[in-house]
Structures are given as C-alpha cells and as structure tokens.
Design an enzyme around this catalytic site. Structure first.
Site, PDB file in Angstrom:
ATOM      1  N   LYS A 102      58.390  36.727  -7.465  1.00  0.00           N
ATOM      2  CA  LYS A 102      57.059  37.141  -6.482  1.00  0.00           C
ATOM      3  C   LYS A 102      56.066  36.205  -6.491  1.00  0.00           C
ATOM      4  CE  LYS A 102      54.505  41.124  -4.841  1.00  0.00           C
ATOM      5  NZ  LYS A 102      53.538  42.050  -5.346  1.00  0.00           N
ATOM      6  N   GLN A 110      48.144  41.981 -13.573  1.00  0.00           N
ATOM      7  CA  GLN A 110      49.375  41.976 -13.426  1.00  0.00           C
ATOM      8  C   GLN A 110      50.096  40.506 -13.626  1.00  0.00           C
ATOM      9  OE1 GLN A 110      50.336  42.177  -8.659  1.00  0.00           O
ATOM     10  NE2 GLN A 110      49.041  43.744  -9.545  1.00  0.00           N
ATOM     11  N   HIS A 117      54.320  38.499 -12.566  1.00  0.00           N
ATOM     12  CA  HIS A 117      55.431  38.775 -11.702  1.00  0.00           C
ATOM     13  C   HIS A 117      56.473  37.761 -12.351  1.00  0.00           C
ATOM     14  CE1 HIS A 117      53.066  40.811  -8.631  1.00  0.00           C
ATOM     15  NE2 HIS A 117      52.304  39.649  -8.701  1.00  0.00           N
ATOM     16  N   HIS A 138      47.116  37.959 -13.701  1.00  0.00           N
ATOM     17  CA  HIS A 138      46.071  37.670 -12.986  1.00  0.00           C
ATOM     18  C   HIS A 138      45.713  39.267 -12.187  1.00  0.00           C
ATOM     19  CE1 HIS A 138      49.772  37.946 -10.430  1.00  0.00           C
ATOM     20  NE2 HIS A 138      49.280  38.636  -9.661  1.00  0.00           N
ATOM     21  N   LYS A 183      48.882  53.230 -13.301  1.00  0.00           N
ATOM     22  CA  LYS A 183      50.584  53.117 -13.410  1.00  0.00           C
ATOM     23  C   LYS A 183      51.104  52.772 -14.655  1.00  0.00           C
ATOM     24  CE  LYS A 183      50.656  52.043  -8.470  1.00  0.00           C
ATOM     25  NZ  LYS A 183      51.079  51.098  -7.689  1.00  0.00           N
ATOM     26  N   GLU A 212      52.949  34.463  -5.746  1.00  0.00           N
ATOM     27  CA  GLU A 212      51.943  34.818  -4.565  1.00  0.00           C
ATOM     28  C   GLU A 212      50.826  33.425  -4.442  1.00  0.00           C
ATOM     29  OE1 GLU A 212      51.597  39.361  -5.564  1.00  0.00           O
ATOM     30  OE2 GLU A 212      50.494  37.968  -6.751  1.00  0.00           O
ATOM     31  N   SER A 218      45.177  46.227 -10.280  1.00  0.00           N
ATOM     32  CA  SER A 218      45.666  46.012 -11.633  1.00  0.00           C
ATOM     33  C   SER A 218      46.028  44.754 -11.954  1.00  0.00           C
ATOM     34  CB  SER A 218      46.950  46.947 -11.957  1.00  0.00           C
ATOM     35  OG  SER A 218      48.055  46.434 -10.759  1.00  0.00           O
ATOM     36  N   ARG A 221      52.613  45.377 -15.081  1.00  0.00           N
ATOM     37  CA  ARG A 221      51.036  45.711 -15.300  1.00  0.00           C
ATOM     38  C   ARG A 221      50.631  45.534 -16.642  1.00  0.00           C
ATOM     39  NH1 ARG A 221      53.172  48.396 -11.388  1.00  0.00           N
ATOM     40  NH2 ARG A 221      52.375  48.176  -9.213  1.00  0.00           N
TER      41      ARG A 221
HETATM   42 ZN   LIG Z   1      50.316  39.860  -8.075  1.00  0.00          ZN
END
Ligand SMILES: [Zn+2]
Length: 417
Positions: free
Chosen positions: A130, A105, A107, A270, A295, A132, A103, A289
C-alpha cells in the site's frame, strides 16, 4: 469519459462542515449537495473501491458505478494495466481533510503483506502492498520516517521521560553507534522497540509527568521546543495516554506547503496531523499501527518491519518534476507501478487545452476553474467546475474549453507502467 459522484467518508478526525476541503469540493461539484455544519468531512474517495465505489453521473449508462463499468469494459483500463492488475483499477485517488491526527502507521511491502494476510487475515485483509502519496492542498503537517540520530539523541538528553522509556542501555548503544550506519540502524530498532514494548502503566505515568512538566514550563513563559512541547501537548489533547505521543521524538515532523508531496513507501512510519491533501494509493487496506489510535497495535510486526534509516525532514519531501511533454503538467511519479499523479495547471492565457491520452484509465479532479470537456468517445460534453470528477478511459484524450478567467488547476491519477 463520464462524470462521477464520489463517496464521502465522515470519519471523526475530518475537518468540520465547510472548513473541510472535501466538503467544499463536494458542494462545488454538486450545488444541491447538503453539507451539515457540525459533521466531519474526512475523505473523498475517487475510485472503484468496494467500500466507496463512485457513482456514474450519467443515466444513459447502464452501469451505476465505476466498479461495474470496469467489470463490463475492462479494456477501459488500457491493455497493460488490465493485465498487470487483473482487470482492476490499481489505485484509489482521494482528498483528505485532516483536523485531528490519524494513527501513526506503516504499510508492509508485497512479500510481508502476503505473509501477514496468510497468518492474520483478521488484521491484514489483503495480500497487496500500500504505497501512498500525499500532495498538500493547504499547509499540511505530518510525521514521516526516523529523524537524524543527533536529533533523537538531543531529545533523549532533553526529555528524561522519553529517556526512561528507551532505557539507558539502548540509548547508550545509539549514542555510540554514530558514524556506523549498520550499527545505528540496529540501535535505533532497539530503542524504538524498547519504547513500544513498555507496559501501559509505565508509559502513561511518564507521559503524564512529561505533559505536566511541559505545561508548567509553558505557563512560566519558558521555551519548550527542546521537548517539542507544542506538538506534544497538541497530540496529547487528541490522544491522552497514547504511546504515539512519544513517537514525535523518533519521527520527523514534516510540513508540506501546497503542491509539495510526501511519498510513503513500504515500511516507512508516518502519520498525518493536520491539513488538506490529495492522496493516491495502491488498492489495499494493510496498515500496521504504532500509536495515536484506539485500534489494535501489532508491536512485534511493527518493530520488525520498519525502515530504520535516519534522514532529515527535508529529505522526506518527494521531488516532483515538470513533464517534458507538456509545460502545464507537473509529475509526481513514485517508484511503484500502481499510480502516478499529475498536477495540470492551465494558465489564464490558454483557452483550449487537451488532456493528453495515456495508456491507462485516469481519474481527473478539478480543484480550480471551469471548462467544457469534450471527447470523441463520450456520450455528451461535460461541464467541469471546482469539485468535478471525471473518469477518462485509456487512450482517450479530452479537450477542455476553459471558461474561467484565471485558468484551471486539475489533478490526475493514472498508472504509467
Ligand atoms: Zn498510511
């Protein structure tokens, strides 16, 4: 230090059987592991997350998982890490093998994460950010950040179905904002919000129209690149009728060659599309998302939070730097305290290599090569092969006696506060 057996996640989007880098590493690290030919092997979790706490592969140790070990011996984290992250390993280290897109998304940052968690704990399970980092193991394709405005304007012109969702007013506002960064950010937010707020029936009709047109043009031998035709059809075949298919006109399509990285800071939209990568992230499950998903999509939160700063695809490649202290090490050091990733490449000429101690617990993954690992503090020596995963305590150095002819490649995650 001790070896770990790590949790595999068989999410449906993973590469199948031994096509998956995750599966290959699992067999490498454990020759008796059984890989099922038709099963997806999506993620390898190297850490102490409660949904996939690594098993300690040494039955002389009383604790059976890494999480239990850290709870008993928090000093293994290093004193600074232990204090800064409340006695928890601050990162989760992973390998991902992506066959179909994940998906789109973003954060939240820490502040927004705390607010969202307090308001909607069912959608936002913790109060942490979060960030990444993805480092390509094979050619890796993804979407990341908003495209430069001239590219988005080009698609608005070339793709009438996309233009219809954004609407004439918002599109015109974006066109006239060029050259004024603040106005451009505002106009981009308006365009994206208009599209994301469209009724399902409206965008499904436009998407079907677009897919039909691009398919016909392709069949007639026409170049469909002005509609980003190949990517559109690929994503539509995976997620028919999904609003995320239109996001390819807003977001950069980024391709990482092996060793190249992408850092996904707070509020950066991303998606991962295809390929194998190393991933490291702060411990959190907070994801907002934006499409390519079945979802829940929280459109209001998403459209409010995003980073509407247009930038080129090439600017999304995160610069790694050689470690001034060790010519074998490349540092991927993002602007967050939670984690740093190192790539260690031991050349064929070096037979004795020392993995330097750092003031943080580390997790080491062998990607290529064989060695005998020794450490003064360890119960015993550990044989390392492709796929071996090693936990190393803070301030512990590990000697590698390299036995493979062509050297060794390892990735290491730790927290350099
Ligand atoms: Zn991510």
């Amino acid at each position: 230090m001790f070896p770990l057996t790590c949790a595999v996640q068989n999410y449906a989007w993973g590469k199948i059987g031994l096509d998956s880098e995750v599966a290959k590493l699992v067999v490498g690290g454990d020759p008796v592991a059984v890989i099922e030919r038709d099963k997806p092997y999506a993620e390898l979790w190297m850490g102490a997350h409660p949904k996939g706490d690594a098993q300690i592969k040494d039955n002389r140790i009383a604790q059976t998982t890494l999480g239990q070990w850290i709870t008993h011996y928090p000093a293994c984290l290093g004193s600074k890490v232990k204090d800064a992250f409340q006695g928890q390993l601050p990162f989760l280290f992973k390998v991902l093998s992506v066959n179909t897109a994940l998906s789109i998304q973003a954060h939240p940052n820490k502040e927004l994460a705390a607010t969202l968690h307090a308001q909607f704990p069912e959608h936002y399970p913790d109060n942490n950010h979060k960030p990444e980092m993805a480092i390509a193991l094979t050619r890796f394709q993804g979407l990341c950040g908003f495209r430069p405005v001239d590219e988005i304007l080009g698609f608005l012109q070339a793709v009438p179905e996309f233009h219809a969702l954004v609407g004439r007013d918002a599109a015109e506002e974006l066109r006239s904002s060029v050259g004024d960064e603040v106005r451009t950010g505002r106009a981009l937010k308006k365009c994206f919000t208009k599209m994301m707020s469209c009724e399902k029936k409206v965008f499904v009709d436009e998407l079907n129209e677009l897919v039909k047109r691009v398919t016909q043009e392709g069949a007639a031998g026409k170049d469909t690149s002005s509609s980003n035709g190949d990517l559109l059809l690929r994503l539509h075949s995976q997620y028919p009728g999904d609003i995320g298919c239109f996001s390819i006109y807003f977001l950069n399509y980024v391709v990482l060659e092996p060793g190249q990285a992408m850092f996904l800071g707070a509020n950066e939209p991303h998606a991962y599309i295809y390929g194998d990568c190393i991933e490291c992230m702060a411990c959190s499950d907070n994801t907002v998302r934006a499409g390519l998903t079945r979802k829940y999509i929280d459109v209001n939160t998403l459209c409010e939070m995003l980073n509407y700063k247009p930038a080129s695809a090439s600017s999304k490649i995160f610069p790694c730097v050689p470690d001034p202290a060790d010519p074998c090490v490349t540092l991927y050091d993002p602007p967050v305290p939670d984690f740093t990733v190192m790539k260690i490449q031991v050349p064929a000429s070096v037979k004795d290599y020392t993995v330097a101690s750092v003031d943080s617990a580390s997790i080491l993954l062998v990607i290529e090569g064989d060695a005998m690992a020794t450490s003064a503090a360890a119960f015993s020596d550990v044989t390392l092969t492709r796929g071996s995963v090693l936990f190393v305590s803070a301030n512990e150095s590990v000697s590698l006696q390299v036995t493979s002819q062509s050297g060794m490649t390892l990735f290491r995650a730790c927290s350099l506060l």
